[in-house]
Design an enzyme around this catalytic site. Structure first.
Site, PDB file in Angstrom:
ATOM      1  N   HIS A 117      75.816  75.067  57.123  1.00  0.00           N
ATOM      2  CA  HIS A 117      75.259  74.650  55.837  1.00  0.00           C
ATOM      3  C   HIS A 117      73.747  74.424  55.952  1.00  0.00           C
ATOM      4  O   HIS A 117      72.951  75.014  55.206  1.00  0.00           O
ATOM      5  CB  HIS A 117      75.969  73.370  55.390  1.00  0.00           C
ATOM      6  CG  HIS A 117      75.541  72.858  54.054  1.00  0.00           C
ATOM      7  ND1 HIS A 117      76.255  73.106  52.906  1.00  0.00           N
ATOM      8  CD2 HIS A 117      74.468  72.118  53.673  1.00  0.00           C
ATOM      9  CE1 HIS A 117      75.638  72.535  51.880  1.00  0.00           C
ATOM     10  NE2 HIS A 117      74.552  71.922  52.315  1.00  0.00           N
ATOM     11  N   GLU A 118      73.358  73.602  56.913  1.00  0.00           N
ATOM     12  CA  GLU A 118      71.934  73.272  57.040  1.00  0.00           C
ATOM     13  C   GLU A 118      71.121  74.489  57.490  1.00  0.00           C
ATOM     14  O   GLU A 118      69.949  74.630  57.137  1.00  0.00           O
ATOM     15  CB  GLU A 118      71.733  72.084  57.990  1.00  0.00           C
ATOM     16  CG  GLU A 118      72.478  70.800  57.583  1.00  0.00           C
ATOM     17  CD  GLU A 118      72.179  70.316  56.170  1.00  0.00           C
ATOM     18  OE1 GLU A 118      71.109  70.638  55.615  1.00  0.00           O
ATOM     19  OE2 GLU A 118      73.047  69.625  55.585  1.00  0.00           O
TER      20      GLU A 118
ATOM     21  N   GLU B  51      70.986  74.778  47.260  1.00  0.00           N
ATOM     22  CA  GLU B  51      72.362  74.497  47.654  1.00  0.00           C
ATOM     23  C   GLU B  51      73.184  75.793  47.700  1.00  0.00           C
ATOM     24  O   GLU B  51      74.133  75.901  48.465  1.00  0.00           O
ATOM     25  CB  GLU B  51      72.976  73.473  46.689  1.00  0.00           C
ATOM     26  CG  GLU B  51      74.232  72.796  47.168  1.00  0.00           C
ATOM     27  CD  GLU B  51      74.083  71.965  48.447  1.00  0.00           C
ATOM     28  OE1 GLU B  51      72.936  71.662  48.863  1.00  0.00           O
ATOM     29  OE2 GLU B  51      75.116  71.634  49.038  1.00  0.00           O
TER      30      GLU B  51
END
Ligand code: CO
Length: 499
Positions: free
Chosen positions: A264-265, A294
């Site tokens: 995700h990051e 996002e």
């Protein structure tokens, strides 16, 4: 002699240098700093923030903007000016008193919340929270008054800080369709989940996990010459050009959550690393909005990493790095990562139920800021909506209900929708990539992700803030943000168990 527009560029690049310093002081505070440093650090950051605000709101800047507006500018510079004006307006439309009062009330409420949440103390929380809401309403009115042509409701003026360009009516429309279709899909998932789910619990040494997570980042295209991985309480991503800092967190008893957080990051960092170098330091060179930010992190997490073929590929690395994971196949890891269980807590929610948690918050915060709902009524309406959307009750349990999130405690209203608009954007962008590369499963199965990165770099990252979010989505996918691709993705993953 520089003309007004060129002066503005110089001015904004100087501001970006102050932001750079604040970014790394904040990173250090969350990742490295011993508790003893907190007071001096808070003072240093506050000083820089004040300096930044002073320079951004200097009367001279307003005059330069007026002059530049009269200049003949090409489209690129005209757009750049527009984004400068946006940043400037956001800063000048609030009085110094309001900013200060907001910051004080927010810190007080957030500090109190840390114990009040644990103690299920809604009454105590409400004592501080009323002030936060009053000030947020005042802020919303002031922001709206500064740009009445852009914001149809006070809430829209706050939403725009995070979902820039996607207004509340657009979001409501998209969410209505999701709300209609998700519960039915959710009902059908349990029958399709595999019976004997492999239990991935075990003992996984942290150093080995850290090496494995670095491997994953490298597979996903992260450049360690231009960034770092560290550990923090809550994973996050920050940094500046050439130096992207991401964090993750490890648990000794499992390895999947850390890998998902790292993927995700890494997606957030990828977006930042692909922003246009030629407008570095200018507002137009920044990420468009949080809904797109996002979307990049969720695309890396849910569509790249979590796809069946990539996990099949990466399972080999997992088995090499973690001896106690040797018995697990790619299928075991994939099934465990794609398990759906409705629950009370948003941050623990799976891909299918997460949007319902967000829609509930969106509806409540919108009505709260538009003064159609009072803070005192939140627990009841929260419970009603949880029952309606997820079939679960939070009556008498505000700890796991309306007290669970940090966002509202400091007045960050308008943030929540970006999680779900981000999820929809991610699915829609990945569907477009799949159309262009029908052999995507084979590619991901070989650990090849460069075709995805290249596509995103061209269609999203390189655009920076030079276009509106929905223009970016339309050019990249043929349509503005909608629920169709996301629902198809959920159908394929959770009902057909396809990917
Ligand atoms: Co994120």
């Amino acid at each position: 002699m520089l003309n007004a527009y060129e002066e503005l560029e110089k001015h904004f690049q100087r501001l970006a240098r102050i932001e750079h310093a604040m970014t790394f002081l904040q990173w250090d505070q969350l990742v490295m700093m011993p508790p003893g440093g907190s007071e001096a650090r808070a003072r240093a950051i506050a000083e820089l923030a004040a300096m930044h605000h002073e320079r951004l709101t200097a009367p001279q800047l307003g005059e330069l903007i007026g002059e530049a507006d009269q200049q003949p500018l090409d489209t690129v510079r005209r757009r750049s000016l527009l984004e400068m004006v946006r940043v400037w307006r956001r800063a000048v439309c609030l009085s110094a008193d309001l900013v200060k009062a907001k910051s004080l009330a927010g810190s007080k409420c957030e500090n109190g919340w840390r114990t009040q949440r644990r103690e299920n103390d809604w009454r105590g929380f409400l004592g501080n929270f009323r002030e936060v809401v009053d000030l947020a309403r005042e802020e919303a009115r002031a922001r709206r008054a500064a740009e009445p042509e852009r914001f149809t409701t006070p809430y829209d003026a706050l939403l725009d800080l995070y979902c820039t360009g996607d207004d509340s009516d657009f979001i409501r429309h998209v969410f209505t369709e999701l709300k209609r279709q998700l519960p039915e899909l959710l009902d059908r998932v349990p029958d399709r989940q595999p019976e004997g789910l492999a239990d991935l619990a075990g003992t996984y040494p942290l150093e080995a996990q850290e090496r494995l997570n670095r491997k994953l980042m490298t597979c996903l295209g992260f450049d360690f010459n231009a960034g770092r991985l560290d550990v923090s309480l809550h994973p996050f991503s920050t940094g500046d050009r050439g130096d992207h800092r991401i964090t993750t967190r490890f648990r000794e008893t499992g390895f999947v959550d850390a890998l998902m957080a790292t993927a995700h990051e890494t997606g957030h960092a990828a977006y930042e690393s692909g922003l246009p170098a030629e407008t570095d330091g200018l507002p137009v060179g920044r990420a468009r909005n949080l809904c797109l930010h996002e979307s990049q992190s969720l695309l890396f997490e849910k569509h790249l990493f979590q796809s069946r073929s990539f996990i099949d590929f990466f399972a080999g690395q997992v088995r090499n790095a973690l001896p106690s994971a040797r018995k697990f196949s790619g299928g075991d890891i994939w099934s465990a990562s794609a398990h759906v269980t409705p629950g009370l807590i948003r941050i623990e929610a799976d891909e299918v139920t997460y949007p319902l948690h967000v829609i509930l918050r969106f509806e409540i915060e919108r009505d709260l800021i538009n003064a159609a709902l009072e803070p005192v009524d939140i627990p009841e309406i929260w419970d009603e909506k949880m029952q309606a959307y997820l079939g679960l009750s939070t009556r008498g349990n505000d700890t796991d209900g309306c007290l669970q999130d940090i966002h509202w405690t400091d007045g960050s209203f308008g943030y929540f929708p970006s999680y779900t608009i981000g999820a929809l954007n991610a699915a829609q962008l990945f569907a477009a990539i799949r159309r262009q590369y029908p052999d995507w499963p084979e590619r991901l199965g070989r650990g090849e992700v460069s075709f995805v990165r290249d596509w995103l770099e061209e269609k999203v990252w390189r655009k920076g803030a030079s276009m509106d979010s929905q223009e970016i989505m339309r050019e990249a996918t043929g349509e503005t943000t909608g629920p169709a691709a996301f629902l198809e993705h959920l159908h394929a993953r959770y009902l057909d168990r396809a990917y």
